[in-house]
Write a protein that holds these residues in place. Structure first.
Motif, short mmCIF file in Angstrom:
data_model
loop_
_atom_site.label_atom_id
_atom_site.label_comp_id
_atom_site.label_asym_id
_atom_site.label_seq_id
_atom_site.Cartn_x
_atom_site.Cartn_y
_atom_site.Cartn_z
N VAL A 180 0.84 -1.21 0.00
CA VAL A 180 0.00 0.00 0.00
C VAL A 180 0.87 1.25 0.00
O VAL A 180 0.59 2.24 -0.69
N THR A 181 1.96 1.22 0.78
CA THR A 181 2.89 2.34 0.84
C THR A 181 3.47 2.64 -0.53
O THR A 181 3.51 3.81 -0.97
N GLU A 182 3.92 1.60 -1.22
CA GLU A 182 4.49 1.80 -2.55
C GLU A 182 3.46 2.37 -3.51
O GLU A 182 3.77 3.24 -4.34
N GLN A 183 2.22 1.89 -3.43
CA GLN A 183 1.18 2.40 -4.32
C GLN A 183 0.88 3.86 -4.01
O GLN A 183 0.57 4.65 -4.92
N THR A 184 0.96 4.24 -2.75
CA THR A 184 0.78 5.65 -2.38
C THR A 184 1.77 6.52 -3.12
O THR A 184 1.43 7.61 -3.62
N LEU A 185 3.01 6.07 -3.23
CA LEU A 185 4.01 6.84 -3.96
C LEU A 185 3.69 6.88 -5.45
O LEU A 185 3.81 7.93 -6.09
N ARG A 186 3.29 5.75 -6.02
CA ARG A 186 2.98 5.72 -7.45
C ARG A 186 1.86 6.70 -7.79
O ARG A 186 1.82 7.26 -8.89
N ASP A 187 0.94 6.89 -6.86
CA ASP A 187 -0.21 7.77 -7.10
C ASP A 187 0.05 9.22 -6.71
O ASP A 187 -0.82 10.07 -6.88
N SER A 188 1.24 9.51 -6.19
CA SER A 188 1.49 10.80 -5.56
C SER A 188 1.84 11.93 -6.52
O SER A 188 1.69 13.10 -6.19
N GLY A 189 2.36 11.58 -7.69
CA GLY A 189 2.86 12.61 -8.59
C GLY A 189 4.24 13.12 -8.21
O GLY A 189 4.76 14.04 -8.85
N LEU A 190 4.86 12.52 -7.19
CA LEU A 190 6.19 12.93 -6.76
C LEU A 190 7.26 12.16 -7.53
O LEU A 190 6.98 11.18 -8.23
#
Length: 224
Positions: A154-164
């Motif tokens: 979930v943490t990794e997916q949060t980054l993928r969705d972050s635009g960062l």
């Protein structure tokens, strides 16, 4: 460079802070109870299980990069901490227009869930895992700490969705051996035969990747 290091008093975080200061970086250390950090480090107390967002935003303000070693002290009891904390870090970075972030995940999370160059669909197994890890090591580890690895996914997916501009470091078993600066890395896969790596070497590689634009939006395996 101006770096914000999250979970700076943990195993990897402490090495990040020490090595960053030794390299001459301007370091802000974020931790629940900042203590025993190198001289010259600016410390900010933030409990990422219940983050004070204005304080966290101030800690990342103006940073060239954020490096997060966030993780549970007890993977069985504290599952969920990493994803919740990372969402808070991402929100603070977005609010302050800070772009670069590198985090620690773990090798047993599994195959990268999006296609990588030259690959039409994600593999069923991590392409870097040999027979032992694929059929014995990883299943056993997930059985013991399944909630923790699900939270890292979930943490990794949060980054993928972050635009960062994100990078994920995926080490296997962590050790307290000294810094060597000698380790193997691979994009979007684990390291064949790589069963462990020192926390000091993980920190060394994370700092190196700050200035490696080709690691942006990549999951990077590392092992000694």
């Amino acid at each position: 460079m101006k770096l914000t290091i999250v979970a700076a008093t943990g195993g990897i975080g402490r090495h990040l802070a020490e090595q960053a200061v030794a390299d001459g970086h301007d370091v802000t250390a974020v931790a629940r109870r900042p203590r025993e950090l190198p001289a010259g480090v600016r410390t900010v107390a933030v409990d990422l299980t219940r983050p004070d967002m204005p304080t966290l935003a101030a800690a990342v303000r103006g940073a060239d990069a954020v490096l997060s070693a966030l993780g549970p002290r007890n993977p069985r009891a504290d599952a969920g901490i990493t994803s919740r904390g990372t969402r808070a870090i991402v929100a603070a970075m977005q609010a302050e227009h800070v772009r670069r972030i590198i985090i620690v995940s773990a090798a047993p999370v599994g195959p990268v869930p999006v296609p990588v160059p030259g690959q039409s669909t994600p593999p069923r197994h991590d392409p870097g895992d040999g027979f032992f890890m694929r059929y014995l090591g990883v299943p056993l580890t997930r059985a013991m700490f399944g909630r923790h690895y699900a939270d890292l996914a979930v943490t990794e997916q949060t980054l993928r969705d972050s635009g960062l501009q994100w990078t994920v470091s995926r080490p296997p078993k962590l050790t307290d051996k000294p810094l060597t600066g000698r380790y193997r890395t691979a994009w979007n896969r684990n390291i064949r035969g790589g069963f462990s790596v020192s926390r000091a070497d993980v920190a060394h590689h994370m700092l190196a990747m700050v200035n490696q634009p080709d690691t942006i939006e990549q999951v990077v395996g590392i092992a000694n």
